[in-house]
Design a protein around this motif. Sequence first.
Motif, PDB file in Angstrom:
ATOM      1  N   ALA A 191       6.810   0.915  13.634  1.00  0.00           N
ATOM      2  CA  ALA A 191       8.140   1.313  13.131  1.00  0.00           C
ATOM      3  C   ALA A 191       8.357   0.845  11.689  1.00  0.00           C
ATOM      4  CB  ALA A 191       9.222   0.749  14.048  1.00  0.00           C
ATOM      5  N   GLN A 192       7.953  -0.383  11.403  1.00  0.00           N
ATOM      6  CA  GLN A 192       8.146  -0.944  10.050  1.00  0.00           C
ATOM      7  C   GLN A 192       7.463  -0.069   8.990  1.00  0.00           C
ATOM      8  OE1 GLN A 192       6.057  -4.666   9.631  1.00  0.00           O
ATOM      9  NE2 GLN A 192       6.277  -4.659   7.404  1.00  0.00           N
ATOM     10  N   TYR A 193       6.231   0.369   9.262  1.00  0.00           N
ATOM     11  CA  TYR A 193       5.493   1.137   8.258  1.00  0.00           C
ATOM     12  C   TYR A 193       5.944   2.597   8.197  1.00  0.00           C
ATOM     13  CZ  TYR A 193       2.676  -3.043   7.983  1.00  0.00           C
ATOM     14  OH  TYR A 193       2.270  -4.343   7.813  1.00  0.00           O
ATOM     15  N   VAL A 194       6.421   3.111   9.321  1.00  0.00           N
ATOM     16  CA  VAL A 194       6.963   4.478   9.298  1.00  0.00           C
ATOM     17  C   VAL A 194       8.243   4.475   8.463  1.00  0.00           C
ATOM     18  CG1 VAL A 194       7.981   6.321  10.706  1.00  0.00           C
ATOM     19  CG2 VAL A 194       5.894   5.197  11.469  1.00  0.00           C
ATOM     20  N   MET A 195       9.096   3.463   8.678  1.00  0.00           N
ATOM     21  CA  MET A 195      10.338   3.357   7.894  1.00  0.00           C
ATOM     22  C   MET A 195      10.030   3.225   6.404  1.00  0.00           C
ATOM     23  SD  MET A 195      13.107   3.739   9.567  1.00  0.00           S
ATOM     24  CE  MET A 195      14.412   2.984   8.615  1.00  0.00           C
ATOM     25  N   ALA A 196       9.038   2.399   6.067  1.00  0.00           N
ATOM     26  CA  ALA A 196       8.679   2.210   4.649  1.00  0.00           C
ATOM     27  C   ALA A 196       8.177   3.524   4.048  1.00  0.00           C
ATOM     28  CB  ALA A 196       7.619   1.125   4.532  1.00  0.00           C
ATOM     29  N   SER A 197       7.447   4.325   4.834  1.00  0.00           N
ATOM     30  CA  SER A 197       6.930   5.605   4.327  1.00  0.00           C
ATOM     31  C   SER A 197       8.075   6.588   4.109  1.00  0.00           C
ATOM     32  CB  SER A 197       5.929   6.212   5.318  1.00  0.00           C
ATOM     33  OG  SER A 197       4.907   5.299   5.615  1.00  0.00           O
ATOM     34  N   ILE A 198       9.041   6.591   5.018  1.00  0.00           N
ATOM     35  CA  ILE A 198      10.199   7.489   4.855  1.00  0.00           C
ATOM     36  C   ILE A 198      10.951   7.090   3.580  1.00  0.00           C
ATOM     37  CG2 ILE A 198      12.423   8.226   5.831  1.00  0.00           C
ATOM     38  CD1 ILE A 198      11.177   7.836   8.637  1.00  0.00           C
ATOM     39  N   LYS A 199      11.143   5.788   3.405  1.00  0.00           N
ATOM     40  CA  LYS A 199      11.859   5.315   2.198  1.00  0.00           C
ATOM     41  C   LYS A 199      11.095   5.714   0.938  1.00  0.00           C
ATOM     42  CE  LYS A 199      14.560   1.603   4.123  1.00  0.00           C
ATOM     43  NZ  LYS A 199      14.226   0.392   4.848  1.00  0.00           N
ATOM     44  N   ALA A 200       9.755   5.707   1.014  1.00  0.00           N
ATOM     45  CA  ALA A 200       8.944   6.076  -0.151  1.00  0.00           C
ATOM     46  C   ALA A 200       8.787   7.594  -0.263  1.00  0.00           C
ATOM     47  CB  ALA A 200       7.576   5.415  -0.038  1.00  0.00           C
ATOM     48  N   ASN A 201       9.388   8.342   0.689  1.00  0.00           N
ATOM     49  CA  ASN A 201       9.324   9.813   0.700  1.00  0.00           C
ATOM     50  C   ASN A 201       7.876  10.316   0.746  1.00  0.00           C
ATOM     51  OD1 ASN A 201      10.049  12.475   0.647  1.00  0.00           O
ATOM     52  ND2 ASN A 201      10.818  12.481  -1.460  1.00  0.00           N
ATOM     53  N   LYS A 202       7.059   9.682   1.612  1.00  0.00           N
ATOM     54  CA  LYS A 202       5.656  10.094   1.724  1.00  0.00           C
ATOM     55  C   LYS A 202       5.361  10.546   3.157  1.00  0.00           C
ATOM     56  CE  LYS A 202       4.101   7.068  -1.946  1.00  0.00           C
ATOM     57  NZ  LYS A 202       3.270   5.944  -2.395  1.00  0.00           N
ATOM     58  N   LEU A 224       0.844  -1.208   0.000  1.00  0.00           N
ATOM     59  CA  LEU A 224       0.000   0.000   0.000  1.00  0.00           C
ATOM     60  C   LEU A 224       0.874   1.252   0.000  1.00  0.00           C
ATOM     61  CD1 LEU A 224      -3.070   0.885   2.162  1.00  0.00           C
ATOM     62  CD2 LEU A 224      -1.007   2.245   2.402  1.00  0.00           C
ATOM     63  N   ILE A 225       1.869   1.266   0.872  1.00  0.00           N
ATOM     64  CA  ILE A 225       2.723   2.454   1.012  1.00  0.00           C
ATOM     65  C   ILE A 225       3.441   2.764  -0.304  1.00  0.00           C
ATOM     66  CG2 ILE A 225       4.820   3.320   2.186  1.00  0.00           C
ATOM     67  CD1 ILE A 225       3.734   1.746   4.716  1.00  0.00           C
ATOM     68  N   ASN A 226       3.886   1.727  -1.001  1.00  0.00           N
ATOM     69  CA  ASN A 226       4.647   1.943  -2.239  1.00  0.00           C
ATOM     70  C   ASN A 226       3.766   2.119  -3.469  1.00  0.00           C
ATOM     71  OD1 ASN A 226       7.288   1.885  -1.116  1.00  0.00           O
ATOM     72  ND2 ASN A 226       6.977  -0.292  -0.727  1.00  0.00           N
ATOM     73  N   SER A 227       2.464   2.021  -3.279  1.00  0.00           N
ATOM     74  CA  SER A 227       1.580   2.143  -4.441  1.00  0.00           C
ATOM     75  C   SER A 227       1.502   3.609  -4.901  1.00  0.00           C
ATOM     76  CB  SER A 227       0.208   1.608  -4.047  1.00  0.00           C
ATOM     77  OG  SER A 227      -0.785   2.422  -4.583  1.00  0.00           O
ATOM     78  N   PRO A 228       1.561   3.870  -6.205  1.00  0.00           N
ATOM     79  CA  PRO A 228       1.536   5.253  -6.708  1.00  0.00           C
ATOM     80  C   PRO A 228       0.230   5.984  -6.390  1.00  0.00           C
ATOM     81  CG  PRO A 228       1.648   3.659  -8.531  1.00  0.00           C
ATOM     82  CD  PRO A 228       1.718   2.871  -7.272  1.00  0.00           C
ATOM     83  N   GLU A 229      -0.857   5.235  -6.117  1.00  0.00           N
ATOM     84  CA  GLU A 229      -2.122   5.938  -5.844  1.00  0.00           C
ATOM     85  C   GLU A 229      -2.175   6.504  -4.419  1.00  0.00           C
ATOM     86  OE1 GLU A 229      -4.019   1.778  -4.583  1.00  0.00           O
ATOM     87  OE2 GLU A 229      -4.264   2.519  -6.616  1.00  0.00           O
ATOM     88  N   VAL A 230      -1.185   6.134  -3.581  1.00  0.00           N
ATOM     89  CA  VAL A 230      -1.157   6.638  -2.198  1.00  0.00           C
ATOM     90  C   VAL A 230      -0.130   7.764  -2.075  1.00  0.00           C
ATOM     91  CG1 VAL A 230      -0.498   6.006   0.172  1.00  0.00           C
ATOM     92  CG2 VAL A 230      -1.996   4.505  -1.140  1.00  0.00           C
ATOM     93  N   GLN A 231      -0.602   8.949  -1.650  1.00  0.00           N
ATOM     94  CA  GLN A 231       0.310  10.097  -1.503  1.00  0.00           C
ATOM     95  C   GLN A 231       0.761  10.303  -0.056  1.00  0.00           C
ATOM     96  OE1 GLN A 231      -2.636  12.847  -3.105  1.00  0.00           O
ATOM     97  NE2 GLN A 231      -1.221  13.298  -4.790  1.00  0.00           N
ATOM     98  N   ALA A 232      -0.041   9.835   0.884  1.00  0.00           N
ATOM     99  CA  ALA A 232       0.293  10.004   2.309  1.00  0.00           C
ATOM    100  C   ALA A 232      -0.228   8.784   3.069  1.00  0.00           C
ATOM    101  CB  ALA A 232      -0.350  11.276   2.839  1.00  0.00           C
ATOM    102  N   VAL A 233       0.455   8.472   4.179  1.00  0.00           N
ATOM    103  CA  VAL A 233       0.167   7.211   4.880  1.00  0.00           C
ATOM    104  C   VAL A 233      -0.291   7.475   6.318  1.00  0.00           C
ATOM    105  CG1 VAL A 233       1.193   5.010   5.655  1.00  0.00           C
ATOM    106  CG2 VAL A 233       1.982   6.082   3.515  1.00  0.00           C
ATOM    107  N   MET A 234      -1.257   6.666   6.769  1.00  0.00           N
ATOM    108  CA  MET A 234      -1.644   6.714   8.181  1.00  0.00           C
ATOM    109  C   MET A 234      -1.434   5.322   8.769  1.00  0.00           C
ATOM    110  SD  MET A 234      -5.196   7.845   9.855  1.00  0.00           S
ATOM    111  CE  MET A 234      -4.653   9.531   9.854  1.00  0.00           C
ATOM    112  N   VAL A 235      -0.685   5.253   9.877  1.00  0.00           N
ATOM    113  CA  VAL A 235      -0.388   3.954  10.503  1.00  0.00           C
ATOM    114  C   VAL A 235      -1.211   3.822  11.791  1.00  0.00           C
ATOM    115  CG1 VAL A 235       1.406   2.448  11.448  1.00  0.00           C
ATOM    116  CG2 VAL A 235       1.950   3.979   9.540  1.00  0.00           C
TER     117      VAL A 235
END
Length: 337
Positions: free
Chosen positions: A78-89, A59-70
């Motif tokens: 932590a895992q999803y926050v790290m993935a969001s930082i890597k995806a620059n979102k 979900l985090i890496n999908s182009p249709e998602v611009q911002a993430v809520m965990v």
Amino acid sequence: MELRIGVVGLGAIGRDHVQRLSRRITGCKVAAVAEVNEKVGREIAGQYDAKFYADGEELINSPEVQAVMVTTWDPAHAQYVMASIKANKPVFCEKPLATEVEACEEIIRAEQELGRRVVQVGFMRRYDPGYQELKKTIREGKIGQPMIVHACHRNMSHAATMTSEMSIKNSGVHEIDVLRWLLEDEYVSGQVVLPRQSRISAKEGLQDPQIMMLRTQKGICIDVEISQSSGYGYDIQCEVVGDLGTARLPDPPSVATKTNCSHTTAIMPDWQNRFIEAYNIELQDWVDHARNGLEPAGASAWDGYIACLTAHVLGQCRAEGGMAKEIKLPQRPGFYC
Ligand code: NAI
């Protein structure tokens, strides 16, 4: 343009936030949801016309998602926050930022490497009108110099999974964050005092209630009662004692009823309603900032780290018999000033 948000974790607060983002907050749309319970995930996705993902990182890496809520349970934050930082979102993570100090350190390192702040932690009390007013009262010097804080966090009842450690790391962490924000001060030492055990919450591995004692750099002494089974409601109290007077967090408004020789006002049963206004203001603020390409204005990854570190020291203190321990906070990097 609406901000397209992906929400990971659809339990109690995840569902609340999906509804809030869809019906109340302007300028956004829940575009995707992820949940390990596929049945629940697909049901909510269908209700809100969002795409369902079984895997949060997908979900985090999908182009249709611009911002993430965990809004998953604590150990997956932590895992999803790290993935969001890597995806620059931009990512809004419900508290706590992580369950372990090392995971928070990894997050703040990754965010600094990214070069812009994208993480906001869900410490919504900072947005609560009552706490805002209390902070203003202190700032204006109306009670003079704060010396003591008496606070309490009472849950009506607790989940079967509640432990002594979670009582501080999951519930107490709200108090740890909001009090340093309120007092504009940092902790230097802390300790946990254990009163007589409540018979209501008696459970293997759960000491309840607990009292967190904290001392700040300016010398303010804080006591916070954390109770998981008040039995009467969800009750959040905070009184700041200054050298010219005292200031108290207001209770939510409630009609006073006088009948049968009694005078009563209702007490809220849970966090959902007690802090409803704070959640609404908080999420609108997060969406407005993310949508306009601005860094978030709420609690940062640094604040999440300090809260986790403080909770960790208090946990150690309880495990070692309750003696006060020094809280050594690292220097705040300029990036987080
Ligand atoms: P909950 O247990 O009702 O829901 C958690 C949901 O996350 C469950 O549906 C679970 O299946 C899902 N989940 C767990 N791991 C997952 C993963 N790896 N990927 C996708 N989904 C996953 O818990 P609740 O009460 O909704 O709390 C969620 C988080 O929100 C917690 O971290 C809690 O500390 C925080 N919270 C914050 C509050 C606040 O006042 N700011 C109030 C209540 C909760």
